[in-house]
Scaffold this active site. Structure first.
Site, PDB file in Angstrom:
ATOM      1  N   LYS A  45       0.850  -1.199   0.000  1.00  0.00           N
ATOM      2  CA  LYS A  45       0.000   0.000   0.000  1.00  0.00           C
ATOM      3  C   LYS A  45       0.886   1.249   0.000  1.00  0.00           C
ATOM      4  CE  LYS A  45      -3.342   2.994   0.491  1.00  0.00           C
ATOM      5  NZ  LYS A  45      -4.219   3.346  -0.639  1.00  0.00           N
ATOM      6  N   CYS A 132      -2.073   9.795  -6.676  1.00  0.00           N
ATOM      7  CA  CYS A 132      -3.241   9.550  -5.820  1.00  0.00           C
ATOM      8  C   CYS A 132      -4.280  10.644  -6.051  1.00  0.00           C
ATOM      9  CB  CYS A 132      -2.878   9.499  -4.342  1.00  0.00           C
ATOM     10  SG  CYS A 132      -4.380   9.299  -3.343  1.00  0.00           S
TER      11      CYS A 132
END
Ligand code: IRO
Length: 314
Positions: A45, A132
């Site tokens: 992650k 992101c």
């Protein structure tokens, strides 16, 4: 029987399949699941310097044709993933994987996080997430060409270990040209195309409401919806980047045919996000069987025989 063996950077993997960052890789337990699965490798992650809880829930929903998410970078902090990566590397030096690094604060935290890795014992692959879409008030780094150039300049001034960048999708040929021109100036080893298509909106038809809470329902779109965009990005960068920059193809891989198409466009590794979330770890075994069937039908013994060989119409 054909082989799915894949060479990526200096590593050889049994097959090209990985999870996409964010799916099944938040905790050491999740990562262990991937490490013991049929996937050829895995990515962790995206980590920020400090641990983060992420955005308020609901923040992820599976849709008929994909998914929408606004997770907001929930993660256990860089040290958590880095310490675990060092342990894994020491325990099994030949089992390569990818450590994903992001930033919540922006430019300087990216630099600081890369410095932390440079100064650590980890010397494996790093994916710098420049895309992101879900931190309220924070734009996606890789949509700012000047900042991306400046960031890669600063990082490569001190960073000597192998790394690549996770890119957002681009939609204009000029943008492919501009980003490829920037990336070709730096000693990156790979790109990963694509992150989710940022800031989509999905509406619940029965209730006339959005389906995720953060950012008034706006979120990153993944899965079946994004395959044509993902293939275009893989192909556009494959035909523009230096030959030594390899490509991780991500976006809309649900079955063997999708995987085959990403490889045909020029991808070397393949990441699965939404479909892994929907199906669980069994997806890796199924997709490998399906890809092997397609290769057998077409008479290919290895992926190298068709990688990048998409045909144009004369
Ligand atoms: O919201 C997220 O955590 C997230 C990230 I860092 C990303 O790179 N892509 C995405 O779709 N979600």
């Amino acid at each position: 029987m054909p082989t799915l063996t894949t060479k990526f950077h200096s590593h050889t993997f049994e097959n090209p399949f990985m999870n996409a960052s964010g799916v099944h890789c938040m905790s050491i337990q999740d990562i262990d699941g991937l490490a013991h699965s049929a996937a050829g490798s895995f990515v962790t992650k995206s980590a920020t310097k400090a641990a983060r809880a992420g955005n308020p829930e609901p923040r992820y929903l599976n849709l008929d044709f994909g998914s929408i998410n606004s997770m907001g970078l929930p993660n256990n902090g860089l040290d958590y993933y880095l310490d675990d990566a060092i342990r894994r590397q020491q325990a099994a030096p030949d089992k390569a994987f990818v450590l994903s690094v992001a930033s919540y604060e922006g430019f300087h935290e990216y630099v600081e996080n890369m410095r932390t890795i440079q100064n650590s014992d980890y010397n494996g692959l790093v994916e710098l997430n420049l895309s992101c879409p879900n931190v309220p008030g924070k734009p996606q780094m890789a949509y700012d060409f000047e900042d991306t150039h400046r960031l890669l300049s600063e990082i490569t001034a001190f960073y000597t270990k192998p790394f690549g960048v996770k890119l957002p999708p681009y939609f204009d040929l000029l943008h492919f040209d501009q980003m490829a021109k920037i990336l070709n100036q730096f000693p990156i080893k790979f790109i990963n195309s694509i992150n989710s298509i940022g800031n989509g909106l999905y509406i619940d038809a029965k209730t006339d409401t959005v389906v995720i809470k953060p950012k008034a329902g706006f979120g990153g779109i993944g899965g079946e919806y994004v395959k044509p965009t993902a293939l275009a990005n893989v192909r556009a960068f494959y035909t523009r980047l230096r030959d030594d920059i390899q490509i991780i193809g991500t976006g809309g891989i649900l079955n063997g045919q999708d995987a085959y198409e990403h490889l045909l466009c020029g991808a070397t590794m393949l990441q699965i996000g939404t479909q892994l979330e929907k199906e669980g770890l069994a997806v890796f075994d199924r997709i490998q069987k399906e890809l092997l069937e397609i290769m057998t039908e077409k008479g290919y013994q290895s992926i190298d025989e068709f990688r990048g060989k998409l045909k144009a119409i004369d």
